[in-house]
Design an enzyme around this catalytic site. Structure first.
Site, PDB file in Angstrom:
ATOM      1  CB  VAL B  20      -0.752   0.028   1.351  1.00  0.00           C
ATOM      2  CG1 VAL B  20      -1.840  -1.219   1.292  1.00  0.00           C
ATOM      3  CG2 VAL B  20      -0.138   0.089   2.532  1.00  0.00           C
ATOM      4  CB  CYS B  21       0.247   4.873  -0.450  1.00  0.00           C
ATOM      5  SG  CYS B  21      -0.128   4.719  -2.226  1.00  0.00           S
ATOM      6  N   PRO B  22       2.754   4.597   1.620  1.00  0.00           N
ATOM      7  CG  PRO B  22       4.650   5.659   2.325  1.00  0.00           C
ATOM      8  CD  PRO B  22       3.309   4.641   2.650  1.00  0.00           C
ATOM      9  CE1 TYR B  23       6.762   2.220   3.935  1.00  0.00           C
ATOM     10  CE2 TYR B  23       4.453   1.260   4.186  1.00  0.00           C
ATOM     11  CZ  TYR B  23       5.658   2.189   4.730  1.00  0.00           C
ATOM     12  OH  TYR B  23       5.748   2.687   6.215  1.00  0.00           O
ATOM     13  CD  GLU B  49      -3.860   6.697  -3.239  1.00  0.00           C
ATOM     14  OE1 GLU B  49      -2.979   5.977  -2.595  1.00  0.00           O
ATOM     15  OE2 GLU B  49      -3.449   7.743  -3.718  1.00  0.00           O
TER      16      GLU B  49
END
Ligand SMILES: [Zn+2]
Lengths: 266, 85
Positions: B20-23, B49
């Site tokens: 998931v963000c930010p990875y 996203e």
């Protein structure tokens, strides 16, 4: 060097910055920064540099923690009263970030040890609390061509400047000689609002990181003055003085000297 | 919905499904850093996203987005051409 999964997470907010990225974060991890003093400024500077992942932090301080330090010296705490400040700083910084190695030196900095102490470091940060040390660190950094990020605090005011020997001004271009001891505020007059040390220390840490990354404009030939009461940041131009006694064309100070104490330590 | 166009040469592929963000962007950015200018990266991901944020961030960082394609119910493929160090 490849990042571990932990490092990807720890430094993710750096890595996604265009100015940092993986390459910049690796520069930070390989950097060596020497901090003079583990007090009001040394604490926040070291704290943020440790969080950023500076690989090696050298720090020198001769003192132990007193209760009166804790109003501003945030790397230390009440349980550590009496402990050496360098030992406390090492514990705090290394437990914040295990990527960081802290090398503490329990000594007073002097003309005899400073060159040896800073020679293996990339950048020096002055967080000292007195004029004799500030001039000694300036002169040594100019002579050894080490970038120096200098900070000072008093009452509700802070100052920061970045000295790049050979490129810009030095502290003596600004104030050639130390003020006479009588003109420096006495211990009773010299209070400081603790939070100011955080503002100035964070500015110094930011300057260090910019130098390591090679991004932005350093505070070269500039003195930044922060007035907390008026919430005003003022930039004062400090041209390099061609006749500066230490960084000028014909320096008259070519050897380090220790200056008498007799100054109040803030 | 099919394969990547045959005229685009893929130089590197990463699979960031499950992230998931930010990875998602951290992995994609590090992959681009390790490539040469002119090379193309294929990113396989399943975080909706990021199918929007990665192309936008890559463009902000000066890279070129060649393609964003939903390839099945859960996954997307993004092609990024490195234009800038
Ligand atoms: Zn000078």
């Amino acid at each position: 060097m490849e990042f571990t999964e932990d490092q990807l997470q720890r430094y993710s907010r750096h890595i996604i910055l265009p100015e940092v990225g993986g390459k910049g974060q690796k520069k930070i991890l390989n950097a060596k920064v020497f901090i003079v003093g583990a007090g009001g400024l040394g604490c926040p500077v070291g704290y943020y540099l440790a969080a950023a992942g500076i690989g090696t932090i050298g720090i020198i301080d001769n003192d132990t923690i007193e209760l009166s330090n804790l109003q501003r010296q945030i790397a230390h705490n009440t349980e550590r009263l009496g402990m050496l400040k360098i030992e406390s700083a090492k514990k705090t910084f290394e437990s914040l970030n295990p990527d960081v190695k802290v090398i503490g030196t329990k000594e007073r900095i002097s003309k005899d040890n400073i060159k040896d102490l800073i020679k293996d470091y990339d950048i020096v940060v002055d967080g000292s609390d007195n004029f004799p040390t500030r001039y000694l660190v300036n002169d040594a950094c100019v002579m050894m061509k080490k970038p120096l990020v200098s900070g000072a605090i008093l009452k509700f005011e802070g100052q920061v400047t970045t000295i790049l020997p050979g490129e810009g001004h030095c502290y003596r271009c600004l104030f050639e000689e130390m003020p006479p001891a009588g003109l420096v505020p006495s211990c009773q007059e010299a209070g400081v609002l603790g939070a100011i040390t955080g503002v100035v220390g964070a500015l110094q840490a930011t300057e260090v990181l910019k130098l390591i990354l090679g991004k932005g404009e350093p505070l070269k030939n500039t003195l930044l003055i922060y007035d907390a009461l008026r919430v005003n940041f003022r930039r004062v131009k400090v041209p390099k003085n061609p006749d500066c006694p230490v960084c000028g064309a014909h320096p008259t100070i070519t050897e380090l000297q220790d200056y008498d104490a007799g100054y109040c330590r803030i | 919905m099919g394969d990547v166009k045959p005229d685009i040469k893929i130089d590197k592929k990463i699979n960031i499904k499950g992230l998931v963000c930010p990875y998602t962007f951290v992995k994609a950015k590090l992959a681009v850093e390790d490539m040469e200018v002119g090379e193309t990266l294929e990113i396989l991901l399943d975080y909706e996203e990021a199918s929007r944020s990665i192309p936008k961030s890559m463009e902000d960082h000066g890279q070129k987005v060649l393609k964003v394609e939903k390839i099945n119910d859960t996954d997307w493929i993004i092609l990024i051409k490195k234009e800038k160090e």
